[in-house]
Scaffold this motif. Structure first.
Motif, short mmCIF file in Angstrom:
data_model
loop_
_atom_site.label_atom_id
_atom_site.label_comp_id
_atom_site.label_asym_id
_atom_site.label_seq_id
_atom_site.Cartn_x
_atom_site.Cartn_y
_atom_site.Cartn_z
N ILE A 62 9.14 -12.94 -7.84
CA ILE A 62 8.27 -12.41 -6.80
C ILE A 62 7.80 -10.98 -7.11
O ILE A 62 6.64 -10.63 -6.87
N GLU A 63 8.68 -10.17 -7.70
CA GLU A 63 8.25 -8.79 -7.97
C GLU A 63 7.35 -8.70 -9.19
O GLU A 63 6.52 -7.79 -9.27
N ALA A 64 7.49 -9.61 -10.13
CA ALA A 64 6.56 -9.63 -11.26
C ALA A 64 5.15 -9.91 -10.78
O ALA A 64 4.18 -9.26 -11.19
N GLU A 65 5.01 -10.88 -9.88
CA GLU A 65 3.69 -11.20 -9.33
C GLU A 65 3.19 -10.07 -8.44
O GLU A 65 1.98 -9.77 -8.42
N THR A 66 4.08 -9.43 -7.71
CA THR A 66 3.69 -8.30 -6.86
C THR A 66 3.12 -7.17 -7.72
O THR A 66 2.08 -6.59 -7.40
N ALA A 67 3.80 -6.85 -8.83
CA ALA A 67 3.31 -5.80 -9.72
C ALA A 67 1.98 -6.18 -10.35
O ALA A 67 1.08 -5.35 -10.50
N ARG A 68 1.86 -7.45 -10.72
CA ARG A 68 0.61 -7.93 -11.32
C ARG A 68 -0.56 -7.72 -10.36
O ARG A 68 -1.62 -7.22 -10.73
N ARG A 69 -0.36 -8.11 -9.11
CA ARG A 69 -1.45 -7.99 -8.13
C ARG A 69 -1.72 -6.53 -7.78
O ARG A 69 -2.88 -6.15 -7.54
N ALA A 70 -0.66 -5.73 -7.74
CA ALA A 70 -0.86 -4.31 -7.46
C ALA A 70 -1.73 -3.66 -8.52
O ALA A 70 -2.59 -2.82 -8.22
N ALA A 71 -1.54 -4.05 -9.79
CA ALA A 71 -2.34 -3.49 -10.88
C ALA A 71 -3.81 -3.87 -10.76
O ALA A 71 -4.69 -3.18 -11.26
N GLU A 113 2.61 3.58 -14.10
CA GLU A 113 1.49 3.89 -14.99
C GLU A 113 0.70 2.64 -15.36
O GLU A 113 -0.53 2.70 -15.52
N ALA A 114 1.37 1.51 -15.52
CA ALA A 114 0.65 0.26 -15.80
C ALA A 114 -0.21 -0.13 -14.61
O ALA A 114 -1.35 -0.61 -14.78
N ILE A 115 0.30 0.06 -13.40
CA ILE A 115 -0.49 -0.23 -12.20
C ILE A 115 -1.68 0.72 -12.13
O ILE A 115 -2.81 0.31 -11.84
N ALA A 116 -1.45 2.01 -12.41
CA ALA A 116 -2.53 3.00 -12.37
C ALA A 116 -3.61 2.68 -13.41
O ALA A 116 -4.80 2.92 -13.17
N ALA A 117 -3.19 2.13 -14.55
CA ALA A 117 -4.14 1.79 -15.61
C ALA A 117 -4.87 0.49 -15.35
O ALA A 117 -5.77 0.11 -16.10
N GLY A 118 -4.47 -0.22 -14.31
CA GLY A 118 -5.11 -1.50 -14.00
C GLY A 118 -4.79 -2.58 -15.02
O GLY A 118 -5.63 -3.43 -15.31
N ASP A 119 -3.56 -2.54 -15.54
CA ASP A 119 -3.13 -3.50 -16.57
C ASP A 119 -2.13 -4.48 -15.96
O ASP A 119 -0.92 -4.23 -15.97
N PRO A 158 -6.93 3.80 -4.89
CA PRO A 158 -6.47 5.09 -5.44
C PRO A 158 -5.34 5.72 -4.62
O PRO A 158 -4.40 6.28 -5.20
N ILE A 159 -5.40 5.61 -3.30
CA ILE A 159 -4.34 6.16 -2.46
C ILE A 159 -3.03 5.42 -2.71
O ILE A 159 -1.95 6.04 -2.79
N GLU A 160 -3.10 4.10 -2.85
CA GLU A 160 -1.89 3.31 -3.09
C GLU A 160 -1.32 3.60 -4.48
O GLU A 160 -0.09 3.66 -4.64
N VAL A 161 -2.18 3.77 -5.46
CA VAL A 161 -1.71 4.13 -6.81
C VAL A 161 -0.98 5.47 -6.77
O VAL A 161 0.10 5.63 -7.37
N ARG A 162 -1.54 6.43 -6.02
CA ARG A 162 -0.89 7.74 -5.92
C ARG A 162 0.49 7.61 -5.28
O ARG A 162 1.45 8.24 -5.72
N ALA A 163 0.60 6.76 -4.26
CA ALA A 163 1.90 6.57 -3.61
C ALA A 163 2.91 5.96 -4.56
O ALA A 163 4.08 6.39 -4.61
N VAL A 164 2.51 4.94 -5.32
CA VAL A 164 3.41 4.30 -6.28
C VAL A 164 3.89 5.33 -7.31
O VAL A 164 5.09 5.41 -7.62
#
Length: 264
Positions: free
Chosen positions: A111-120, A209-215, A125-131
């Motif tokens: 579940i968390e792998a898919e959560t991270a995938r979707r977050a990326a 950083e992977a989420i911030a990079a959109g990867d 931008p506000i959510e990325v800053r929070a992460v």
């Protein structure tokens, strides 16, 4: 079903209330009790389990504190009422059973792998800053040896990733995993912290950083690595506990609980 206290020469000491708590949860499962079902009185439970009333009382208090039992003054002891229908299927979760805990970690991996995938893919931008901010806080807490601060930042980090995935069911899944993991943490480790704070903090930053990079692929892979690290640390800690391996560093300011982390 009388609880036994292990000989210190045979392995690490386990307090009587912990053993009785395990037996109480086993009793609930064996009798297929459901949320709202009444248990025997404290005296009755003590007799059933072959324990003293004082030890039984402590076990009930612990299970009530982690949300497994409900004690109603003048009414009795009950299996705790579930907050949503899916909890009905999980009422027999055994937080000190290795198989159950590994199932929980396997669920978290998925579940968390898919959560991270979707977050990326979906994070604003506000959510990325929070992460990023919460990941950085876990690193700061690890360097300061602040276990409590780390736990709070860790929970906030995983919550922020869940929020950034924009799926309330994924968010709920992560929250439920944390709740069940916390039960295992209390009953197995009593607040001990058998894992590396620095490792967890560094992994949080890499995921952020992977989420911030959109990867999405990298974010997912890093989250899987993070959960797998948690699993390995848990299994090692259990081996140390069972076999009482000497020489392991136990300084609380250098370790974190993989079970708390599992749900965080």
């Amino acid at each position: 079903m009388a609880p036994t206290t292990p000989d210190p020469q045979d392995g690490p000491y386990r307090p009587g209330y912990e053993l009785v708590a395990e037996q109480l949860l086993a009793y609930v499962a064996e009798h297929d009790l459901r949320p709202g079902d009444r248990l025997p009185t404290e005296k009755g439970l003590a007799e059933l389990l072959g324990a003293t009333r004082n030890v039984t009382r402590e076990a009930v208090k612990v299970l009530a504190a982690i949300g497994r039992l409900s004690v109603r003054k003048g009414a009795g002891i009950f299996v705790a009422a579930a907050g949503d229908p899916t909890d009905q299927q999980l009422v027999h979760y055994q937080p000190t059973d290795m198989e159950h805990v590994l199932m929980l970690l396997d669920y978290r991996r998925l579940i968390e792998a898919e959560t991270a995938r979707r977050a990326a893919t979906l994070a604003t931008p506000i959510e990325v800053r929070a992460v990023r901010d919460h990941a950085a806080r876990t690193v700061e807490a690890s360097r300061a040896g602040d276990v409590t601060g780390f736990g709070a930042a860790d929970a906030a980090f995983h919550d922020a990733v869940g929020l950034a995935a924009h799926n309330v069911f994924l968010q709920s899944g992560v929250t439920n995993a944390r709740r069940f993991a916390g039960q295992s943490d209390v009953l197995l480790f009593h607040g001990d912290v058998p894992g590396s704070l620095e490792t967890a903090g560094a992994q949080h930053v890499a995921i952020a950083e992977a989420i911030a990079a959109g990867d999405p692929d990298r974010a997912s892979a890093l989250m899987i690595e993070h959960v797998d690290t948690t699993r390995h640390q848990f299994e090692r800690r259990i081996r140390d506990r069972v076999f009482n391996i000497p020489g392991r560093p136990q300084a609380p300011d250098q370790r974190f609980s993989p079970l708390r982390e599992a749900g965080a």
